[in-house]
Design a protein around this motif. Structure first.
Motif, PDB file in Angstrom:
ATOM      1  N   ASN A  10      24.065  42.318  49.342  1.00 15.44           N
ATOM      2  CA  ASN A  10      25.447  42.048  49.867  1.00 15.44           C
ATOM      3  C   ASN A  10      26.283  43.149  49.434  1.00 15.44           C
ATOM      4  N   THR A  11      27.124  43.261  50.309  1.00 17.93           N
ATOM      5  CA  THR A  11      28.186  44.456  50.142  1.00 17.93           C
ATOM      6  C   THR A  11      28.629  44.728  48.741  1.00 17.93           C
ATOM      7  N   SER A  12      29.004  43.317  48.012  1.00 18.84           N
ATOM      8  CA  SER A  12      29.520  43.911  46.787  1.00 18.84           C
ATOM      9  C   SER A  12      28.751  44.042  45.856  1.00 18.84           C
ATOM     10  N   ASP A  13      27.264  43.915  46.068  1.00 17.97           N
ATOM     11  CA  ASP A  13      26.292  44.089  45.035  1.00 17.97           C
ATOM     12  C   ASP A  13      25.634  45.821  45.351  1.00 17.97           C
ATOM     13  N   LEU A  14      26.170  46.348  46.327  1.00 19.57           N
ATOM     14  CA  LEU A  14      25.918  47.697  46.424  1.00 19.57           C
ATOM     15  C   LEU A  14      26.796  48.758  46.111  1.00 19.57           C
ATOM     16  N   LEU A  15      26.391  49.766  45.451  1.00 20.35           N
ATOM     17  CA  LEU A  15      27.125  50.968  45.240  1.00 20.35           C
ATOM     18  C   LEU A  15      26.564  51.957  45.962  1.00 20.35           C
ATOM     19  N   ASP A  16      27.549  52.727  46.864  1.00 21.00           N
ATOM     20  CA  ASP A  16      26.939  53.823  47.470  1.00 21.00           C
ATOM     21  C   ASP A  16      27.410  55.282  47.163  1.00 21.00           C
ATOM     22  N   ILE A  17      26.780  56.077  46.514  1.00 18.22           N
ATOM     23  CA  ILE A  17      27.298  57.149  46.020  1.00 18.22           C
ATOM     24  C   ILE A  17      26.818  58.267  46.971  1.00 18.22           C
ATOM     25  N   PHE A  47      30.348  48.347  37.059  1.00 16.48           N
ATOM     26  CA  PHE A  47      29.806  47.780  38.504  1.00 16.48           C
ATOM     27  C   PHE A  47      28.653  46.745  38.197  1.00 16.48           C
ATOM     28  N   ILE A  48      27.825  47.484  37.314  1.00 16.60           N
ATOM     29  CA  ILE A  48      26.560  46.344  37.023  1.00 16.60           C
ATOM     30  C   ILE A  48      27.119  45.054  36.290  1.00 16.60           C
ATOM     31  N   THR A  49      27.682  45.374  35.138  1.00 16.69           N
ATOM     32  CA  THR A  49      27.975  44.214  34.390  1.00 16.69           C
ATOM     33  C   THR A  49      29.000  43.161  34.708  1.00 16.69           C
ATOM     34  N   ASN A  50      30.093  43.879  35.684  1.00 17.15           N
ATOM     35  CA  ASN A  50      31.180  43.128  36.221  1.00 17.15           C
ATOM     36  C   ASN A  50      31.687  41.903  35.133  1.00 17.15           C
ATOM     37  N   PRO A  51      32.423  42.613  34.065  1.00 21.94           N
ATOM     38  CA  PRO A  51      32.894  41.669  32.952  1.00 21.94           C
ATOM     39  C   PRO A  51      33.975  40.933  33.451  1.00 21.94           C
ATOM     40  N   ASP A  52      34.920  41.071  34.458  1.00 29.18           N
ATOM     41  CA  ASP A  52      35.820  40.488  34.784  1.00 29.18           C
ATOM     42  C   ASP A  52      35.708  39.766  36.196  1.00 29.18           C
ATOM     43  N   ASP A  53      34.488  39.791  36.407  1.00 32.19           N
ATOM     44  CA  ASP A  53      34.100  38.736  37.642  1.00 32.19           C
ATOM     45  C   ASP A  53      34.883  39.318  39.004  1.00 32.19           C
ATOM     46  N   SER A  54      35.027  40.546  39.139  1.00 38.24           N
ATOM     47  CA  SER A  54      35.557  41.284  40.309  1.00 38.24           C
ATOM     48  C   SER A  54      34.557  40.894  41.529  1.00 38.24           C
ATOM     49  N   LYS A  55      35.404  40.831  42.719  1.00 35.00           N
ATOM     50  CA  LYS A  55      34.511  40.658  44.120  1.00 35.00           C
ATOM     51  C   LYS A  55      34.149  41.891  44.415  1.00 35.00           C
ATOM     52  N   GLU A  56      34.504  43.050  43.867  1.00 34.25           N
ATOM     53  CA  GLU A  56      34.284  44.514  44.250  1.00 34.25           C
ATOM     54  C   GLU A  56      33.119  44.991  43.387  1.00 34.25           C
ATOM     55  N   ARG A  57      32.623  44.199  42.727  1.00 39.28           N
ATOM     56  CA  ARG A  57      31.383  44.713  41.746  1.00 39.28           C
ATOM     57  C   ARG A  57      30.226  43.591  41.925  1.00 39.28           C
ATOM     58  N   ALA A  58      29.082  43.866  41.231  1.00 35.02           N
ATOM     59  CA  ALA A  58      27.996  43.120  41.457  1.00 35.02           C
ATOM     60  C   ALA A  58      28.016  41.978  41.046  1.00 35.02           C
ATOM     61  N   SER A  59      27.528  40.759  41.702  1.00 32.97           N
ATOM     62  CA  SER A  59      27.822  39.582  41.509  1.00 32.97           C
ATOM     63  C   SER A  59      26.958  39.243  40.053  1.00 32.97           C
ATOM     64  N   SER A  60      25.856  40.050  39.768  1.00 27.92           N
ATOM     65  CA  SER A  60      24.889  39.949  38.658  1.00 27.92           C
ATOM     66  C   SER A  60      24.484  41.297  38.413  1.00 27.92           C
ATOM     67  N   PRO A  61      23.907  41.442  37.197  1.00 29.97           N
ATOM     68  CA  PRO A  61      23.319  42.758  37.021  1.00 29.97           C
ATOM     69  C   PRO A  61      21.877  42.699  37.627  1.00 29.97           C
ATOM     70  N   LYS A  62      21.322  41.547  37.785  1.00 32.41           N
ATOM     71  CA  LYS A  62      20.055  41.550  38.530  1.00 32.41           C
ATOM     72  C   LYS A  62      20.085  41.996  39.925  1.00 32.41           C
ATOM     73  N   LYS A  63      21.266  41.776  40.387  1.00 26.78           N
ATOM     74  CA  LYS A  63      21.574  41.940  42.005  1.00 26.78           C
ATOM     75  C   LYS A  63      22.055  43.515  42.142  1.00 26.78           C
ATOM     76  N   ALA A  64      22.645  43.966  41.023  1.00 27.54           N
ATOM     77  CA  ALA A  64      23.317  45.503  41.297  1.00 27.54           C
ATOM     78  C   ALA A  64      22.354  46.240  42.246  1.00 27.54           C
ATOM     79  N   SER A  65      22.711  47.166  43.040  1.00 28.92           N
ATOM     80  CA  SER A  65      21.956  48.011  43.679  1.00 28.92           C
ATOM     81  C   SER A  65      22.573  49.181  43.873  1.00 28.92           C
ATOM     82  N   ILE A  66      22.013  50.429  43.793  1.00 25.93           N
ATOM     83  CA  ILE A  66      22.784  51.720  43.854  1.00 25.93           C
ATOM     84  C   ILE A  66      22.212  52.341  44.925  1.00 25.93           C
ATOM     85  N   GLN A  67      22.732  53.147  45.750  1.00 25.47           N
ATOM     86  CA  GLN A  67      22.171  54.163  46.632  1.00 25.47           C
ATOM     87  C   GLN A  67      22.857  55.301  46.363  1.00 25.47           C
ATOM     88  N   ILE A  68      22.131  56.349  46.389  1.00 28.28           N
ATOM     89  CA  ILE A  68      22.637  57.669  46.112  1.00 28.28           C
ATOM     90  C   ILE A  68      21.948  58.822  47.030  1.00 28.28           C
TER      91      ILE A  68
END
Length: 153
Positions: A10-17, A47-68
């Protein structure tokens, strides 16, 4: 992670560096070169933990993906890769403290595996083309690729 995993994310779960040709650090298209090491790590952690439930960050730490990836800045790439790994180690260490009252390094393999499931290390790195080449491979010898490569005598 594989390229297929990145495509399915999901685009919100992906961080593209990307570290571009100028050496600027672009994260999802935004220039974050101004962040120092601590602020960058905090950014990754948030980004990984998303403490304030932002839609621009990962929906959960299990789904967080980083591309570098980088363009001719291998040392800077290694530095940012280290920052990302330190954030994951911090997350795993906190989970180990909570769950087992021990540091991550002191856990056995089975417990480490359980701790890592809370925030799996989902990092996609582009392969270095230079590493894949072997010096002893036969090289193609043939006509030059472009007419401009030939000098008439």
């Amino acid at each position: 992670m594989t390229a297929t995993d990145i495509e399915k994310a999901n685009t919100s779960d992906l961080l593209d560096i990307i570290i571009n040709q100028e050496g600027k650090v672009l994260v999802n298209g935004k220039d974050l070169s101004f962040l120092n090491d601590v602020k960058f790590k905090e950014f990754i952690y948030t980004f990984i933990t998303n403490p304030d439930d932002s839609k621009e960050r990962a929906s959960s730490p299990k789904k967080a993906s980083i591309q570098i990836n980088h363009y001719n800045h291998p040392e800077q790439y290694k530095t940012y890769l280290t920052y990302i790994r330190e954030v994951y180690f911090f997350l795993w260490n906190n989970e180990a403290q909570e769950k087992y009252d021990s540091t991550y390094n002191e856990l056995d393999c089975k417990k480490r595996s359980k701790v890592q499931k809370v925030a799996p290390y989902r990092l996609f790195e582009a392969k270095n083309r230079q590493q894949n080449k072997k010096d002893d491979e036969p090289r193609f010898i043939g006509p030059p690729a472009f007419d401009g490569d030939v000098i008439d005598n």
